[in-house]
Design an enzyme around this catalytic site. Structure first.
Site, PDB file in Angstrom:
ATOM      1  N   GLU A   1      -1.870  -9.157  -1.579  1.00  0.00           N
ATOM      2  CA  GLU A   1      -3.327  -9.254  -1.487  1.00  0.00           C
ATOM      3  C   GLU A   1      -3.967  -9.072  -2.861  1.00  0.00           C
ATOM      4  OE1 GLU A   1      -4.366  -7.725   2.979  1.00  0.00           O
ATOM      5  OE2 GLU A   1      -3.429  -6.262   1.623  1.00  0.00           O
TER       6      GLU A   1
ATOM      7  N   GLU B   1       3.252  -6.177   6.903  1.00  0.00           N
ATOM      8  CA  GLU B   1       2.549  -5.115   7.635  1.00  0.00           C
ATOM      9  C   GLU B   1       2.895  -5.108   9.127  1.00  0.00           C
ATOM     10  OE1 GLU B   1      -0.188  -6.112   4.115  1.00  0.00           O
ATOM     11  OE2 GLU B   1       1.148  -7.195   5.476  1.00  0.00           O
TER      12      GLU B   1
ATOM     13  N   GLY C   1      -0.126  -5.178   0.353  1.00  0.00           N
ATOM     14  CA  GLY C   1      -1.275  -5.030  -0.525  1.00  0.00           C
ATOM     15  C   GLY C   1      -1.025  -5.599  -1.910  1.00  0.00           C
TER      16      GLY C   1
ATOM     17  N   ALA D   1       0.842  -1.194   0.000  1.00  0.00           N
ATOM     18  CA  ALA D   1       0.000   0.000   0.000  1.00  0.00           C
ATOM     19  C   ALA D   1       0.879   1.247   0.000  1.00  0.00           C
ATOM     20  CB  ALA D   1      -0.913  -0.004   1.219  1.00  0.00           C
TER      21      ALA D   1
END
Length: 260
Positions: free
Chosen positions: A114, A134, A111, A68
């Protein structure tokens, strides 16, 4: 074709549309705008452009997506995160009904992993590195990582990756079931394209129903999954593509599926 800033969308070729993440200055970090563009492009591929039968998602030669956009996230408090549109974008990506293949080279983290796990299968280069780091920031995955990763690789490895923040390579990811194939890095996109084109030759109706049935297996009891599969199988009996497929087989020729 629409103009985008954070992604590059190529015209369909042989039924396959290539979408590239395109933030090289930020290692393809997934800011909200990028996710919004991706959701929009996938919506168009799903409902507007009938030439698109399969979508291929890639990053660059050195990074799929590093995670992210931390700077963007840092500017949001709990209320800001609650109001953020990212969950809606993730939901739209998750709901893409056609086959979605991810071609991954280099880092595929946070992310980025993901996002790759939203694809129906992952083709990885030997240099690919996968992880959910994370925890190093005092947070946890927030776009499905704790749920999708354990379904992909099992509890033990998912716990190791999420709780330690460590990475695994392409070969370990292959052994664990996270990726479908491993190739030489320079061949990753080529192999993923070939696989996408193979899928694009099949019946579009059968592709969508097969994907729906497979994904349902993660969310429903076996009895319900079998019922869904049977209903899809019976539905296809009314399609022109089924008739074409059987006739082509009997006539020993390649089928020409139309999605009817």
């Amino acid at each position: 074709m629409m103009a985008y800033r954070d992604i590059q969308v190529d015209p369909p070729r042989n039924g396959v549309q290539l979408i590239r993440l395109n933030r090289p200055e930020a290692h393809n970090a997934l800011r909200t705008a990028l996710l919004g563009e991706l959701a929009e492009a996938l919506a168009a591929a799903a409902t507007v452009d009938e030439q698109v039968r399969v979508v291929l998602l890639s990053g660059s030669e050195k990074v799929f997506a590093a995670g992210a956009d931390i700077k963007e996230m840092a500017a949001l408090d709990a209320v800001g995160l609650w109001k953020d549109r990212r969950p809606q974008h993730w939901k739209a990506i998750r709901g893409f009904p056609k086959p979605l293949i991810a071609a991954v080279n280099g880092y595929c983290l946070g992310g980025g992993l993901e996002l790759a796990m939203h694809a129906d299968c992952i083709i990885a280069g030997e240099d690919a590195r996968f992880g959910q780091p994370e925890i190093n920031l005092g947070i946890i995955p927030g776009a499905g990582g704790t749920q999708r990763l354990v379904r992909a690789v099992g509890k033990s490895l998912a716990m190791k990756l999420i709780l330690s923040g460590e990475f695994i390579g392409a070969r370990e990811a292959l052994a664990a079931g996270l990726v479908a194939e491993v190739t030489q890095p320079e061949l990753t996109l080529k192999r993923a394209t070939a696989l996408a084109e193979t899928m694009a030759e099949k019946s579009p109706i059968a592709l969508r129903l097969a994907k729906e049935a497979i994904l349902a297996s993660f969310e429903t009891p076996l009895s319900q999954g079998l019922e869904l599969e049977r209903k899809a199988f019976l539905f296809l009996a009314a399609s022109a593509d089924r008739r074409e497929g059987i006739e082509a087989f009997l006539e020993k020729r390649p089928p020409k599926f139309t999605g009817q």
